[in-house]
Write an enzyme that holds these catalytic residues in place. Structure first.
Site, PDB file in Angstrom:
ATOM      1  N   ASP A  25     -14.385   0.091  18.072  1.00 30.30           N
ATOM      2  CA  ASP A  25     -14.719   0.817  19.311  1.00 30.30           C
ATOM      3  C   ASP A  25     -16.204   0.719  19.667  1.00 30.30           C
ATOM      4  OD1 ASP A  25     -12.127   1.611  19.679  1.00 30.30           O
ATOM      5  OD2 ASP A  25     -12.374   3.504  18.607  1.00 30.30           O
ATOM      6  N   ARG A  63     -16.684   4.069  27.090  1.00 26.69           N
ATOM      7  CA  ARG A  63     -17.715   3.575  26.165  1.00 26.69           C
ATOM      8  C   ARG A  63     -18.695   2.626  26.869  1.00 26.69           C
ATOM      9  NH1 ARG A  63     -15.783   6.005  21.517  1.00 26.69           N
ATOM     10  NH2 ARG A  63     -13.542   5.769  21.154  1.00 26.69           N
TER      11      ARG A  63
HETATM   12  C1  S3P Z   1      -7.619   4.219  16.925  1.00 22.52           C
HETATM   13  C2  S3P Z   1      -7.535   2.924  16.537  1.00 22.52           C
HETATM   14  C3  S3P Z   1      -8.235   1.808  17.198  1.00 22.52           C
HETATM   15  C4  S3P Z   1      -9.304   2.294  18.161  1.00 22.52           C
HETATM   16  C5  S3P Z   1      -8.867   3.484  18.951  1.00 22.52           C
HETATM   17  C6  S3P Z   1      -8.479   4.639  18.046  1.00 22.52           C
HETATM   18  C7  S3P Z   1      -6.878   5.248  16.184  1.00 22.52           C
HETATM   19  O1  S3P Z   1      -7.294   1.036  17.900  1.00 22.52           O
HETATM   20  O2  S3P Z   1      -9.689   1.262  19.039  1.00 22.52           O
HETATM   21  O3  S3P Z   1      -9.923   3.924  19.809  1.00 22.52           O
HETATM   22  O4  S3P Z   1      -7.176   6.435  16.326  1.00 22.52           O
HETATM   23  O5  S3P Z   1      -5.966   4.863  15.433  1.00 22.52           O
HETATM   24  P1  S3P Z   1      -6.486  -0.145  17.150  1.00 22.52           P
HETATM   25  O6  S3P Z   1      -6.035   0.406  15.897  1.00 22.52           O
HETATM   26  O7  S3P Z   1      -5.351  -0.495  18.033  1.00 22.52           O
HETATM   27  O8  S3P Z   1      -7.477  -1.244  17.002  1.00 22.52           O
END
Ligand code: S3P
Length: 440
Positions: free
Chosen positions: A322, A394
């Site tokens: 992120d 973001r």
């Molecule tokens: C998250 C996992 C991430 C991240 C998202 C929050 C989570 O996504 O980008 O903001 O809370 O499991 P991905 O697991 O799909 O990469």
């Protein structure tokens, strides 16, 4: 609403505590809603995304009492006894709420009152463009019945009794892994998820606090046994390193700045931002000083100075997934070249982050080459000007940080999107000496 960020001549200084972790807040809203009895959550993140998840749990029959706490919300949740909602569940901009909920609901067919139900999950325009097949397909292989518009939201979930399965994912994704583990809790047998690389492990760390046994075979493989009831309890949310990253970045970029970031989650599956900053020559010290549940929490002291470009190792990408808008922002302000590769996943986040960051950095005179799986950024001076965050919280916060060190103010169009994860961002930054101002 548009936001103006003005270059500052006095260094940022002070102590900063980030808001509650978004990933943990989503998970706690769901798990306390599923656990029978009275639970509490301290420091629940006050943001659009996490409020949508909490509202969804209420629509499913949980009762939530809200109190303004010292930091974010304090929730008393009465869970268990869930029932199908009367209308669609709206997750707004939130991929995490949406995907994890698909896992939860698809597996509830064996519970009283759920057989024959049909639940529609909706979201905003950005969410409706994001890939959902990555969750629908493995759940379907366990017997889930989920209708979608060609692998996208809106989806309709018809809860079933699921069979357990061993999943081998071709993508490191905590959302997919967590959706499968949450579904696995209601499946018959052992559900295992294997990923190509570690992703954030909050679900695995939280479930034992709900009385659920989680078997971790190593950093990339985890199993849960179906049929384990969740136990109500008391929980606290650590500070969000992904929100703190913007403040840390500001502290690193502004010459002479000194910031103490406290109560920040330092889970090793989330700290890729710090690793990448170190590779860019940043001066900071991170210390773990306590645990919140099973999450390491501590402080990071950052000092402003000059950064240098770096080659970002592919294994750092999932651990900082992120943080790439702000990392690309740091690269634009650093001296030298930064190369990012094997990061195509950034194209399916709240916006196409590679395209949006590259195009908006270019508008500020930064030399950028966008590649299918990443970017090459030639750092240097950043012009003032106007950018659009593309509906991405973001990216809005990234340009607000860059405005502090640009040659002239940066105006960020539609910066109100920061409400998605961090409604208090402007106040928090200004308290440390930034000059951010909402334009009418
Ligand atoms: C998250 C996992 C991430 C991240 C998202 C929050 C989570 O996504 O980008 O903001 O809370 O499991 P991905 O697991 O799909 O990469």
């Amino acid at each position: 609403m548009d936001l103006k960020s003005t270059p500052i001549d006095t260094p940022l200084a002070g102590t900063y505590r980030p808001p509650g972790d978004k990933s943990v807040s989503h998970r706690l809203a769901m798990l306390t809603g599923l656990a029978r009895g009275q639970s509490s959550i301290r420091g629940f993140l006050d943001s659009e995304d996490t409020l949508n998840t909490a509202r969804a749990m209420v629509a499913l029959g949980a009762t939530i009492d809200w109190t303004r706490g010292d930091h974010g919300w304090d929730l008393e949740v009465h869970g268990g006894d869930l029932h199908p909602p009367e209308g669609p569940l709206d997750f707004g901009n939130s991929g995490t709420g949406y995907r994890l909920m698909m896992g939860v609901l698809s597996a509830l067919g064996g519970e009283a009152g759920w057989a024959g139900a049909s639940i529609r999950l909706i979201g905003d325009r950005s969410l409706s463009c994001r890939p959902m097949a990555r969750v629908i397909d493995p759940l379907s292989a366990q017997g889930a019945v989920i209708e979608s518009s060609d692998g996208h939201a809106p989806v309709t979930v018809m809860p079933q009794r699921l069979r357990a399965k061993r999943h081998v994912l071709n993508l490191a994704s905590a959302q997919v892994k967590s959706a499968l583990l949450l579904a696995g809790l209601s499946a018959k047998g052992t559900t295992t998820v294997e990923e190509p690389a570690p992703s954030r492990d909050h679900t695995e760390r939280l479930l034992p606090a709900f009385g659920v046994e989680v078997i971790r075979h190593g950093p990339t493989q985890v199993s849960v046994e179906g049929g384990q009831a969740l136990r109500a309890g008391h929980h606290e949310v650590p500070g969000d390193i992904s929100s703190a990253a913007f403040v840390m970045a500001a502290g690193l970029l502004v010459p002479g700045a000194r910031l103490e970031i406290t109560q920040v989650g330092l889970n090793p599956t989330r700290d890729g931002f710090l690793t990448i900053c170190r590779a860019m020559g940043a001066t900071y010290q991170a210390t773990i000083d306590r645990r919140v549940g099973d999450e390491p929490v501590g402080r990071v002291d950052v000092q402003g100075g000059s950064l240098v470009g770096a080659t970002i190792a592919p294994e750092w990408v999932p651990l900082a997934i992120d943080e790439f808008p702000i990392i690309m922002g740091l690269a634009a302000a650093a001296s030298g070249t930064t190369t990012l590769s094997q990061a195509e996943e950034l194209r399916v986040k709240e916006s196409d982050r590679l395209a949006q960051m590259c195009s908006q950095l270019e508008r500020l005179g930064v030399n950028v080459i966008e590649r299918p799986d990443g970017a090459v950024i030639q750092g240097g001076e950043i012009d003032g000007g106007e950018v659009d965050c593309g509906g991405d919280h973001r990216i809005a916060m990234t340009f607000a940080v860059l405005g502090l060190v640009a040659k002239a103010p940066i105006v960020i169009r539609n910066a109100h999107w920061m409400q998605t994860s961090y409604p208090g961002f402007v106040e928090d930054m200004n308290a440390l000496g930034a000059r951010l101002e909402w334009l009418a």
